[in-house]
Design a protein around this motif. Structure first.
Motif, PDB file in Angstrom:
ATOM      1  N   CYS A 194       6.517   3.569  -0.963  1.00 23.62           N
ATOM      2  CA  CYS A 194       4.964   4.784  -1.647  1.00 23.62           C
ATOM      3  C   CYS A 194       5.868   5.561  -2.904  1.00 23.62           C
ATOM      4  O   CYS A 194       7.358   6.027  -2.958  1.00 23.62           O
ATOM      5  N   PRO A 195       4.925   5.162  -4.024  1.00 25.44           N
ATOM      6  CA  PRO A 195       5.629   6.080  -4.903  1.00 25.44           C
ATOM      7  C   PRO A 195       5.281   7.483  -4.975  1.00 25.44           C
ATOM      8  O   PRO A 195       3.828   7.700  -4.503  1.00 25.44           O
ATOM      9  N   ILE A 196       5.711   8.173  -5.283  1.00 25.73           N
ATOM     10  CA  ILE A 196       5.422   9.362  -4.812  1.00 25.73           C
ATOM     11  C   ILE A 196       5.364  11.174  -6.278  1.00 25.73           C
ATOM     12  O   ILE A 196       6.588  10.768  -6.806  1.00 25.73           O
ATOM     13  N   ASP A 210      -8.653   0.699   4.755  1.00 23.16           N
ATOM     14  CA  ASP A 210      -8.874  -0.852   3.264  1.00 23.16           C
ATOM     15  C   ASP A 210      -8.887  -0.386   1.798  1.00 23.16           C
ATOM     16  O   ASP A 210      -8.875   0.560   1.334  1.00 23.16           O
ATOM     17  N   LYS A 211      -7.790  -1.365   1.140  1.00 18.86           N
ATOM     18  CA  LYS A 211      -7.271  -0.839  -0.485  1.00 18.86           C
ATOM     19  C   LYS A 211      -9.031  -0.984  -0.835  1.00 18.86           C
ATOM     20  O   LYS A 211      -9.741  -2.452  -0.848  1.00 18.86           O
ATOM     21  N   THR A 212      -8.965   0.039  -2.014  1.00 15.24           N
ATOM     22  CA  THR A 212     -10.948  -0.677  -2.669  1.00 15.24           C
ATOM     23  C   THR A 212     -10.077  -0.157  -4.261  1.00 15.24           C
ATOM     24  O   THR A 212      -8.866   0.908  -3.794  1.00 15.24           O
ATOM     25  N   GLY A 233       6.472  12.516   7.031  1.00 21.92           N
ATOM     26  CA  GLY A 233       6.802  11.298   6.294  1.00 21.92           C
ATOM     27  C   GLY A 233       7.221  10.968   5.765  1.00 21.92           C
ATOM     28  O   GLY A 233       8.176  10.168   6.489  1.00 21.92           O
ATOM     29  N   GLN A 234       7.566  10.232   4.098  1.00 23.80           N
ATOM     30  CA  GLN A 234       8.223   9.842   3.736  1.00 23.80           C
ATOM     31  C   GLN A 234       9.309   9.943   3.723  1.00 23.80           C
ATOM     32  O   GLN A 234      10.310   9.118   3.854  1.00 23.80           O
ATOM     33  N   LEU A 235       9.649  11.198   3.794  1.00 26.39           N
ATOM     34  CA  LEU A 235      10.891  12.043   2.936  1.00 26.39           C
ATOM     35  C   LEU A 235      11.926  11.946   4.522  1.00 26.39           C
ATOM     36  O   LEU A 235      13.404  11.114   4.350  1.00 26.39           O
ATOM     37  N   HIS A 258       0.523  -1.283   0.289  1.00 29.65           N
ATOM     38  CA  HIS A 258       0.237   0.021   0.462  1.00 29.65           C
ATOM     39  C   HIS A 258       0.242   1.300  -0.128  1.00 29.65           C
ATOM     40  O   HIS A 258       2.224   1.606   0.515  1.00 29.65           O
ATOM     41  N   ALA A 259       0.140   2.257  -0.697  1.00 31.03           N
ATOM     42  CA  ALA A 259       0.826   3.738  -0.732  1.00 31.03           C
ATOM     43  C   ALA A 259       1.580   4.282   1.296  1.00 31.03           C
ATOM     44  O   ALA A 259       0.769   4.729   1.688  1.00 31.03           O
ATOM     45  N   THR A 260       2.551   3.368   1.686  1.00 29.49           N
ATOM     46  CA  THR A 260       2.966   4.152   2.816  1.00 29.49           C
ATOM     47  C   THR A 260       3.084   4.834   3.464  1.00 29.49           C
ATOM     48  O   THR A 260       3.739   5.644   3.020  1.00 29.49           O
ATOM     49  N   LYS A 261       2.609   5.594   3.939  1.00 27.97           N
ATOM     50  CA  LYS A 261       2.843   6.980   4.097  1.00 27.97           C
ATOM     51  C   LYS A 261       3.431   7.205   5.608  1.00 27.97           C
ATOM     52  O   LYS A 261       4.320   8.976   5.564  1.00 27.97           O
ATOM     53  N   VAL A 262       4.015   6.607   6.184  1.00 25.19           N
ATOM     54  CA  VAL A 262       4.507   6.873   7.205  1.00 25.19           C
ATOM     55  C   VAL A 262       5.077   5.483   7.570  1.00 25.19           C
ATOM     56  O   VAL A 262       4.808   4.046   7.097  1.00 25.19           O
TER      57      VAL A 262
HETATM   58  C1  LIG Z   1       2.456   7.406  -9.889  1.00 25.74           C
HETATM   59  C2  LIG Z   1       2.107   7.566  -8.906  1.00 25.74           C
HETATM   60  C3  LIG Z   1       2.210   8.812  -7.791  1.00 25.74           C
HETATM   61  C4  LIG Z   1       1.576   9.252  -6.781  1.00 25.74           C
HETATM   62  N1  LIG Z   1       1.766  10.100  -5.482  1.00 25.74           N
HETATM   63  C5  LIG Z   1       1.917   9.254  -4.401  1.00 25.74           C
HETATM   64  C6  LIG Z   1       2.422  10.550  -3.229  1.00 25.74           C
HETATM   65  O1  LIG Z   1       3.026  11.889  -3.668  1.00 25.74           O
HETATM   66  N2  LIG Z   1       1.679  10.619  -1.377  1.00 25.74           N
HETATM   67  C7  LIG Z   1       1.459   9.962  -1.770  1.00 25.74           C
HETATM   68  O2  LIG Z   1       1.569   9.188  -0.589  1.00 25.74           O
HETATM   69  N3  LIG Z   1       1.058   9.285  -2.470  1.00 25.74           N
HETATM   70  C8  LIG Z   1       0.723   9.219  -3.922  1.00 25.74           C
HETATM   71  N4  LIG Z   1       0.759   8.038  -4.733  1.00 25.74           N
HETATM   72  C9  LIG Z   1       0.284   6.299  -3.973  1.00 25.74           C
HETATM   73  C10 LIG Z   1      -1.527   6.193  -4.226  1.00 25.74           C
HETATM   74  O3  LIG Z   1      -2.399   7.085  -3.841  1.00 25.74           O
HETATM   75  C11 LIG Z   1      -2.328   4.687  -4.097  1.00 25.74           C
HETATM   76  O4  LIG Z   1      -1.465   4.253  -4.449  1.00 25.74           O
HETATM   77  C12 LIG Z   1      -3.712   5.204  -3.967  1.00 25.74           C
HETATM   78  O5  LIG Z   1      -4.409   6.052  -3.733  1.00 25.74           O
HETATM   79  C13 LIG Z   1      -3.714   3.638  -3.998  1.00 25.74           C
HETATM   80  O6  LIG Z   1      -3.441   3.164  -2.379  1.00 25.74           O
HETATM   81  P1  LIG Z   1      -2.557   1.733  -2.120  1.00 25.74           P
HETATM   82  O7  LIG Z   1      -1.723   1.718  -3.583  1.00 25.74           O
HETATM   83  O8  LIG Z   1      -2.344   2.257  -0.939  1.00 25.74           O
HETATM   84  O9  LIG Z   1      -3.158   0.508  -2.682  1.00 25.74           O
HETATM   85  C14 LIG Z   1       1.275   7.784  -6.338  1.00 25.74           C
HETATM   86  C15 LIG Z   1       0.825   6.784  -6.595  1.00 25.74           C
HETATM   87  C16 LIG Z   1       1.220   6.851  -7.881  1.00 25.74           C
HETATM   88  C17 LIG Z   1       1.256   5.465  -8.588  1.00 25.74           C
END
Ligand SMILES: Cc1cc2nc3c(=O)[nH]c(=O)nc-3n(C[C@H](O)[C@H](O)[C@H](O)COP(=O)(O)O)c2cc1C
Length: 234
Positions: free
Chosen positions: A178-180, A221-223, A87-89, A22-26
Motif C-alpha cells: 500500500c502506498p501511503i 472491486d478495482k475501478t 492499519g498498515q503500520l 490493491h492498496a492493502t489496508k490490513v
Molecule cells: C501516492 C499515493 C498515496 C496513497 N496514500 C494512501 C494512504 O495513505 N492510505 C491508503 O490506504 N491508501 C493510499 N493510497 C491508495 C489509493 O487510494 C489507491 O491506490 C486507489 O484508490 C486505487 O485503488 P487500488 O490501488 O486498490 O487499485 C495511495 C495511493 C497513492 C498512489
C-alpha cells in the motif's frame, strides 16, 4: 512452447499481477516476507530510473514496532483508525519510508552531485563539467526547479518511480502493498529528526509504502477509466 505462447503467458502474468495489486489496508501480521523476496523488491528500487541518474531518494525500512508507533497519531492513511484495525503500520511485514533529497544535495553544482558523479557514476571530469551545465540549465531554465520546496518535490517525483517499481515487483511475487501519503509531513519530519537522526536540511519524507500479505480480500472491486478515456493517440 513457441515464442508467441511465451509472450502471451508473460503478458497474462503481468496483467494478473497488476489486477492482484490493491492498496492493502490490513495485512496478516503473522506472515512475513522472506529476506530473499524483500531484497528483490529493494533491488527494483535500486535499479529504478531517475532524472540525470542522481537517485535523489533514501529508503528507511522501519521494522521496530516501537518506531512505527511514533507515526501512528498523524498517519491517518496507515493507522487503521477508519476501519478499527491496527492499519498498515501495525500489520505490515515491512514498512518503508521514502526520503526525498532537498536542495542541499540536489541543487545544481552541489558538492554531493560532484561526489556522486565521480564515485557512483565514475564519470571523467570533462563529462562531469558537461553534466553540471546541462543540469543547471534543466533546473533553472527548462523545468523551473528552483527553491527548496521545488527541488525536494522533484526528488519526491523520482522516489515515486522507485516506489511504483517496488509495488509492481511485489505484486509479481504475490506480495501485497500500500502506498501511503496519508500522513502529516511536518510531524513526520519532526519524528524522523528526533528518533531516526534524519537531518531535515538534507531529507524530507516523500511517501511511505507498506508490504506484506493481505489479511482478507479487498472490500471493493478495482475501478478504472477505460483505456479510451485515459489515452489519446495522435
Ligand atoms: C501516492 C499515493 C498515496 C496513497 N496514500 C494512501 C494512504 O495513505 N492510505 C491508503 O490506504 N491508501 C493510499 N493510497 C491508495 C489509493 O487510494 C489507491 O491506490 C486507489 O484508490 C486505487 O485503488 P487500488 O490501488 O486498490 O487499485 C495511495 C495511493 C497513492 C498512489
Amino acid at each position: 512452447m513457441t515464442e508467441a505462447t511465451k509472450t502471451n503467458d508473460l503478458q497474462k502474468q503481468i496483467i494478473d499481477a497488476f489486477n492482484f495489486r490493491h492498496a492493502t489496508k490490513v495485512f496478516n501480521p503473522d506472515r512475513k516476507i522472506s529476506d530473499d523476496e524483500f531484497n528483490t523488491i529493494l533491488e527494483a528500487a535500486r535499479l529504478s530510473p531517475s532524472s540525470f541518474g542522481f537517485e535523489p531518494w533514501q529508503i528507511l525500512v522501519v521494522q521496530s514496532p516501537e518506531k512505527r508507533e511514533l507515526f501512528r497519531d498523524f498517519s491517518w492513511g496507515a493507522n487503521g483508525a477508519f476501519n478499527g484495525t491496527a492499519g498498515q503500520l501495525g500489520t505490515a511485514s515491512h514498512f518503508v519510508i521514502f526520503l526525498a533529497h532537498t536542495d542541499a544535495t540536489m541543487k545544481h553544482n552541489s558538492e554531493y552531485q560532484q561526489q556522486f558523479m565521480k564515485e557512483v557514476k565514475q564519470l571523467p571530469d570533462d563529462v562531469i563539467g558537461f553534466m553540471n551545465q546541462a543540469f543547471q540549465k534543466f533546473q533553472e531554465h527548462d523545468f523551473h526547479i528552483e527553491g527548496e520546496r521545488q527541488i525536494t518535490d522533484w526528488s519526491g517525483k523520482q522516489a515515486y518511480i522507485a516506489m511504483g517499481n517496488m509495488m509492481s515487483v511485489a505484486a509479481m511475487l504475490g506480495i501485497d502493498s500500500c502506498p501511503i501519503e496519508g500522513f502529516e509531513v511536518d510531524k513526520a519530519t519532526e519524528v524522523l529528526e528526533t528518533h531516526f537522526g534524519v537531518d531535515p536540511k538534507l531529507y524530507r519524507p516523500a511517501v511511505m509504502v507498506a508490504f506484506g500479505y493481505r489479511a482478507g480480500e479487498p472490500a471493493y472491486d478495482k475501478t478504472r477509466r477505460t483505456t479510451e478515456q485515459m489515452v489519446k493517440w495522435f
